[in-house]
Design a protein around this motif. Structure first.
Motif, short mmCIF file in Angstrom:
data_model
loop_
_atom_site.label_atom_id
_atom_site.label_comp_id
_atom_site.label_asym_id
_atom_site.label_seq_id
_atom_site.Cartn_x
_atom_site.Cartn_y
_atom_site.Cartn_z
N ASP A 163 0.83 -1.20 0.00
CA ASP A 163 0.00 0.00 0.00
C ASP A 163 0.87 1.26 0.00
O ASP A 163 2.04 1.23 0.41
N SER A 164 0.29 2.36 -0.42
CA SER A 164 1.02 3.62 -0.41
C SER A 164 1.56 3.89 0.99
O SER A 164 0.94 3.54 1.99
N ARG A 184 4.85 4.54 -4.90
CA ARG A 184 3.98 4.33 -3.74
C ARG A 184 4.26 5.28 -2.58
O ARG A 184 3.66 5.14 -1.52
N ASN A 186 3.73 8.47 -0.61
CA ASN A 186 2.69 9.50 -0.49
C ASN A 186 3.30 10.90 -0.66
O ASN A 186 4.50 11.10 -0.44
#
Length: 288
Positions: A163-164, A184, A186
């Motif tokens: 996930d990010s 990925r 943020n």
């Protein structure tokens, strides 16, 4: 040594390693004081890495011997180690991890520093610990069972999906950043990126370590990636992220020096040579 006595030793160790690298972040000190290192290193005596004598076993299986600023062998015959605590304390402070963030730890080993990160992320955050070596990933998974905000993934940290992330902490020497690490990250996220030459994990002439490896802190700001040098490094090579052209460019850049002037990472090599510290196919580190 009793558990209460070990807590005192661990607190002193945390203060000493953070003071050694001028870290004044109380959250980093607390994380090192609260995570038992012996829980991640198997039964003692433990092999302590000494630069001039290779690995030297601790005198006994007393965990007190683990609370020094030393590298401990996890698989010493392959030079896979639990790294130097003060270096990790410094790098984690530079990443400025906050409670509630998602941290991706690439090269988790047996899980000790993943547990430190879990403490920093707190119950509102999470850690994804990625380890390439199957036997180490299995150990990490078992060792990290008490840490409910940690998930362990066995695989290649340069390509496995995650996930990010707010922080991506790479615990091995690459020759370039993986696309997924940049994709990925943020907005406002931080990538701790060790870049090493092919001589970046040798035990001879340690005084030249700064010519073989460097850690850059890469911060995403929209579609831009700002970068700054934060430390020299000698570290185990990163599986999947060693390419010949980037290694050659990196070795030449270290010989030229001036890595401390780097301010930007570009995902293109179409930047004028005079602006680049390093330029390799598809990417560069530049002065502006």
């Amino acid at each position: 040594m009793t558990p209460d006595e070990l807590k005192v030793v661990r607190r002193a160790y945390a203060k000493q390693i953070t003071a050694a690298v001028r870290v004044i972040d109380e959250r980093v000190e607390t994380a090192f004081a609260e995570v038992p290192r012996e829980d991640f290193l198997g039964p003692g005596p433990w092999p302590i890495f000494r630069m001039r004598k290779a690995y030297v076993p601790t005198p006994a299986a007393d965990p007190v011997y683990l609370y020094t600023d030393d590298i401990v062998g996890i698989i010493p015959e392959r030079h896979i180690n639990n790294g130097q605590p003060s270096l990790h304390a410094f790098l984690l402070s530079q990443a400025a991890t906050r409670a509630g963030e998602h941290i991706v730890h690439v090269g988790a080993g047996a899980g000790y520093y993943s547990a430190i990160m879990a403490n920093l992320a707190a119950s509102s955050g999470k850690v994804t610990a990625i380890e390439f070596q199957p036997e180490l990933a299995a150990q990490a998974k078992a060792n990290l069972t008490p840490y409910r905000n940690v998930s362990v993934v066995q695989g290649d940290g340069s390509s496995v999906a995650f996930d990010s992330a707010d922080v991506i902490y790479v615990n091995a020497g690459a020759t370039r950043p993986a696309d997924i690490w940049l994709d990925r990250l943020n907005d406002g996220g931080r990538l701790v990126l060790p870049l090493t030459t092919d001589l970046g994990f040798t035990s001879s002439n340690w005084s030249n370590m700064h010519l073989r490896g460097a850690v850059f802190l890469v911060t995403r700001k929209g579609e831009e990636f700002h970068a700054q040098w934060i430390s020299p490094v000698a570290i185990f090579p990163c599986e999947g992220m060693r390419d010949e052209e980037s290694e050659k460019a990196l070795a030449a850049a270290f010989e030229r020096g001036e890595h401390k002037r780097v301010t930007r990472l570009y995902r293109t090599d179409e930047v004028p040579a005079e602006r680049c510290w390093l330029r390799a196919p598809g990417w560069c580190l530049a002065y502006a």
